[in-house]
Design an enzyme around this catalytic site. Structure first.
Site, mmCIF file in Angstrom:
data_model
loop_
_atom_site.group_PDB
_atom_site.id
_atom_site.type_symbol
_atom_site.label_atom_id
_atom_site.label_comp_id
_atom_site.label_asym_id
_atom_site.label_seq_id
_atom_site.Cartn_x
_atom_site.Cartn_y
_atom_site.Cartn_z
ATOM 1 N N CYS A 241 65.407 56.324 81.744
ATOM 2 C CA CYS A 241 64.123 55.905 81.748
ATOM 3 C C CYS A 241 63.352 56.940 82.352
ATOM 4 O O CYS A 241 63.337 56.921 83.712
ATOM 5 C CB CYS A 241 63.989 54.502 82.116
ATOM 6 N N ASN A 250 71.959 55.821 79.439
ATOM 7 C CA ASN A 250 72.503 54.791 78.992
ATOM 8 C C ASN A 250 74.033 54.935 79.542
ATOM 9 O O ASN A 250 74.497 55.820 79.497
ATOM 10 C CB ASN A 250 72.583 54.583 77.457
#
Length: 300
Positions: A241, A250
């Site tokens: 992010c 992820n």
């Protein structure tokens, strides 16, 4: 009599959520090769790309070229993310049969990200849901920042429940609950999922964890124990992010598949092919894979 096999569906998001935050821009042919490799591993759902404005996500400016170029394997679903009606129309023009829409449980995140409140963000994609319903197109809903926000910190569970319930009522067949900045821990993840499952059936929920603090697999395990059976992940642990300090990507699909296999849960995934794909992708990105399994299996 043989006992029924407990199955977990892995939703592979590396080609979209993973790549969109990678610094190395990959050409369309590499993305097509990635998705085709993933299609050969036994994964049943592979998020292919996002029809967002190229100004916002340059990595996915070639969405139409990638989607038309991939080999569509029978039985494999290739959803795409769309932010608005224009994106939906672009996706449908190249044959997309399933889409995803995206909002956050954090008011501050929505304000900072798209200059809209949660309710306003949902209003923006309601025409997409209406068109999808008319066209018979399946819609998946993403709710981000379910366990923390880089701007407001803690996010009330009641906000997560409200947003998930709203997306379900609007027609999303599945709601993916995302720990966007990877700050969640197992007890918090369990409590959040348990609360949402009071409003949305567990079979319609998925979990989506980033691994910033190394908690993703533990969080997934806690949610599996609560009954969730859909897990998002990205091959090679790609992504991250851009709003979170030190955020990694992820959770790696290879690591998730290894854990599930070791628990006796069926995924249908060929781990060897997945590891080979992850190693290949990390070479394309000129970075070390974030997957512990791939590191262990490809060590010299």
């Amino acid at each position: 009599m043989t006992a029924p096999v407990d199955t977990v569906r892995i939703v592979e998001v590396g080609a979209r959520d993973g790549l969109q935050n990678e610094k190395t821009l990959l050409p369309a042919e590499v993305k097509i090769a990635l998705i085709d490799r993933l299609s050969s591993t036994g994964l049943g759902t592979i998020e292919a790309t996002s029809f967002v404005s190229p100004r916002w996500v340059p990595q996915l400016a070639d969405a139409a070229e990638v989607f038309t170029g991939i080999r569509k394997v029978p039985g494999v679903r290739y959803p795409v993310l769309v932010p608005n009606l224009q994106g939906y129309e672009r996706a449908r023009a190249v044959g997309a049969q399933e889409i995803a829409v995206f909002t956050a449980a954090s008011e501050a995140f929505n304000r900072k990200n798209i200059n809209a409140s949660i309710d306003e963000s949902i209003e923006r994609f309601m025409p997409v849901l209406e068109r999808a319903r008319a066209d018979g197109v399946a819609v998946r809903g993403y709710v981000s920042t379910v366990l923390g926000c880089p701007y407001q910190g803690a996010v009330p569970v009641t906000d997560v429940v409200r947003v998930a319930e709203r997306l379900r009522a609007l027609g999303c067949y599945e709601i993916s609950l995302g720990d966007t900045i990877g700050v969640g821990t197992p007890a918090k993840a369990r409590a959040m999922l348990r609360a949402v499952a009071q409003a949305v059936p567990m079979h319609a929920l998925a979990v989506h964890f980033h691994d910033t603090y190394g908690q993703a697999l533990a969080n997934i395990l806690a949610c599996l124990e609560e009954g969730v059976r859909v897990v998002d992940s990205a091959v090679s642990g790609t992504g991250g992010c851009p709003y979170a300090k030190g955020a990694t990507g992820n959770v790696a699909t290879e690591d998730v598949a290894y854990m599930l296999e070791g628990m006796g849960l069926h995924t249908g995934v060929d781990l060897d092919l997945l590891v080979a794909t992850g190693a290949w992708l990390s070479a394309q990105l000129h970075k070390e894979t974030a997957s512990r399994v791939t590191r262990a299996r490809t060590a010299a």
